[in-house]
Write an enzyme that holds these catalytic residues in place. Structure first.
Site, PDB file in Angstrom:
ATOM      1  N   LYS A  33      11.163   5.067  -4.122  1.00 28.17           N
ATOM      2  CA  LYS A  33      10.265   4.451  -5.097  1.00 28.17           C
ATOM      3  C   LYS A  33      10.206   5.390  -6.291  1.00 28.17           C
ATOM      4  O   LYS A  33      10.299   6.587  -6.094  1.00 28.17           O
ATOM      5  CB  LYS A  33       8.833   4.343  -4.536  1.00 28.17           C
ATOM      6  CG  LYS A  33       8.592   3.358  -3.482  1.00 28.17           C
ATOM      7  CD  LYS A  33       7.116   3.263  -3.126  1.00 28.17           C
ATOM      8  CE  LYS A  33       6.398   4.583  -3.214  1.00 28.17           C
ATOM      9  NZ  LYS A  33       5.011   4.599  -2.997  1.00 28.17           N
ATOM     10  N   TRP A  49       0.828  -1.204   0.000  1.00 25.80           N
ATOM     11  CA  TRP A  49       0.000   0.000   0.000  1.00 25.80           C
ATOM     12  C   TRP A  49       0.861   1.253   0.000  1.00 25.80           C
ATOM     13  O   TRP A  49       1.699   1.415   0.888  1.00 25.80           O
ATOM     14  CB  TRP A  49      -0.878   0.048   1.250  1.00 25.80           C
ATOM     15  CG  TRP A  49      -1.958  -0.970   1.329  1.00 25.80           C
ATOM     16  CD1 TRP A  49      -1.948  -2.121   2.062  1.00 25.80           C
ATOM     17  CD2 TRP A  49      -3.229  -0.921   0.684  1.00 25.80           C
ATOM     18  NE1 TRP A  49      -3.131  -2.787   1.905  1.00 25.80           N
ATOM     19  CE2 TRP A  49      -3.939  -2.070   1.059  1.00 25.80           C
ATOM     20  CE3 TRP A  49      -3.833  -0.002  -0.187  1.00 25.80           C
ATOM     21  CZ2 TRP A  49      -5.230  -2.337   0.606  1.00 25.80           C
ATOM     22  CZ3 TRP A  49      -5.112  -0.265  -0.639  1.00 25.80           C
ATOM     23  CH2 TRP A  49      -5.801  -1.423  -0.239  1.00 25.80           C
ATOM     24  N   ASP A  50       0.630   2.123  -0.953  1.00 29.01           N
ATOM     25  CA  ASP A  50       1.189   3.466  -0.867  1.00 29.01           C
ATOM     26  C   ASP A  50       0.289   4.217   0.104  1.00 29.01           C
ATOM     27  O   ASP A  50      -0.940   4.087   0.032  1.00 29.01           O
ATOM     28  CB  ASP A  50       1.200   4.131  -2.245  1.00 29.01           C
ATOM     29  CG  ASP A  50       1.911   5.465  -2.234  1.00 29.01           C
ATOM     30  OD1 ASP A  50       2.824   5.647  -1.408  1.00 29.01           O
ATOM     31  OD2 ASP A  50       1.560   6.313  -3.050  1.00 29.01           O
ATOM     32  N   VAL A  51       0.847   4.971   1.004  1.00 26.57           N
ATOM     33  CA  VAL A  51       0.057   5.650   2.034  1.00 26.57           C
ATOM     34  C   VAL A  51      -0.580   6.924   1.481  1.00 26.57           C
ATOM     35  O   VAL A  51      -1.805   7.095   1.510  1.00 26.57           O
ATOM     36  CB  VAL A  51       0.923   5.957   3.278  1.00 26.57           C
ATOM     37  CG1 VAL A  51       0.138   6.754   4.306  1.00 26.57           C
ATOM     38  CG2 VAL A  51       1.450   4.662   3.880  1.00 26.57           C
TER      39      VAL A  51
END
Length: 175
Positions: A155, A7-9
């Protein structure tokens, strides 16, 4: 079969832009800069995006991005650019003061808890992400958290994900 969800926050689970606007406007008052208008925030967003894209291309370092975006933004509006570092330092903490979830985010994570390994993967700074994850309660829901500041690679660089896979080990990227 999916066994792991990364999950990207910011921008996926949490509405980063809503928190960002509150943080910047609050800090404008704190630093005596006056009102930060919607037009100013739109200009900042363009400057900020350009700096982060430069980081992703390897043209800037993260410290250059974090302070340089404010130096450019403040310069555009005739504000004291020498405050850029202090402003960024306060901004990193202020980002975690306002938590705005996207609809269904927490419910989705909770529904998947018994089904898959769930990890947060983020380019946010450690100080900002730690506060957000604590204040939102998300930190307690994830099996692991991977922050680029800690890993040492941003990323979407493959090195970031290599570090993630090295840590969680028992899974293949295809899963």
């Amino acid at each position: 079969m999916i066994k792991v969800v990364l999950w990207d926050v910011d921008g996926t689970l949490l509405n980063f832009h809503a928190a960002e606007k509150v943080a910047i406007r609050t800090l404008f008052e704190e630093f005596g800069f006056g009102e930060c208008t919607d037009d100013m925030l739109a200009d900042y967003a363009v400057i900020n995006r350009r700096h982060w894209q430069a980081l992703e291309r390897g043209e800037m370092t993260k410290p250059q991005v974090l302070v340089g975006r404010y130096r450019e933004f403040f310069g555009k509006y005739g504000l004291d650019t020498s405050k850029s570092q202090d402003f960024n330092d306060r901004y990193q903490l202020a980002l975690g003061d306002t938590i705005v979830f996207y609809d269904g985010a927490v419910e989705t994570i909770k529904a998947l808890q018994a089904e898959v390994l769930q990890c947060a993967v983020t380019n946010g700074t450690k100080i900002a992400q730690d506060k957000k994850l604590t204040n939102s309660g998300l930190g307690e829901l994830f099996d692991n958290v991977f922050i680029s500041d800690v890993i040492g690679v941003e990323k979407p660089n493959v090195g970031f994900f290599d570090a993630v896979w090295a840590e969680i080990g028992q899974f293949e990227p295809s899963e």
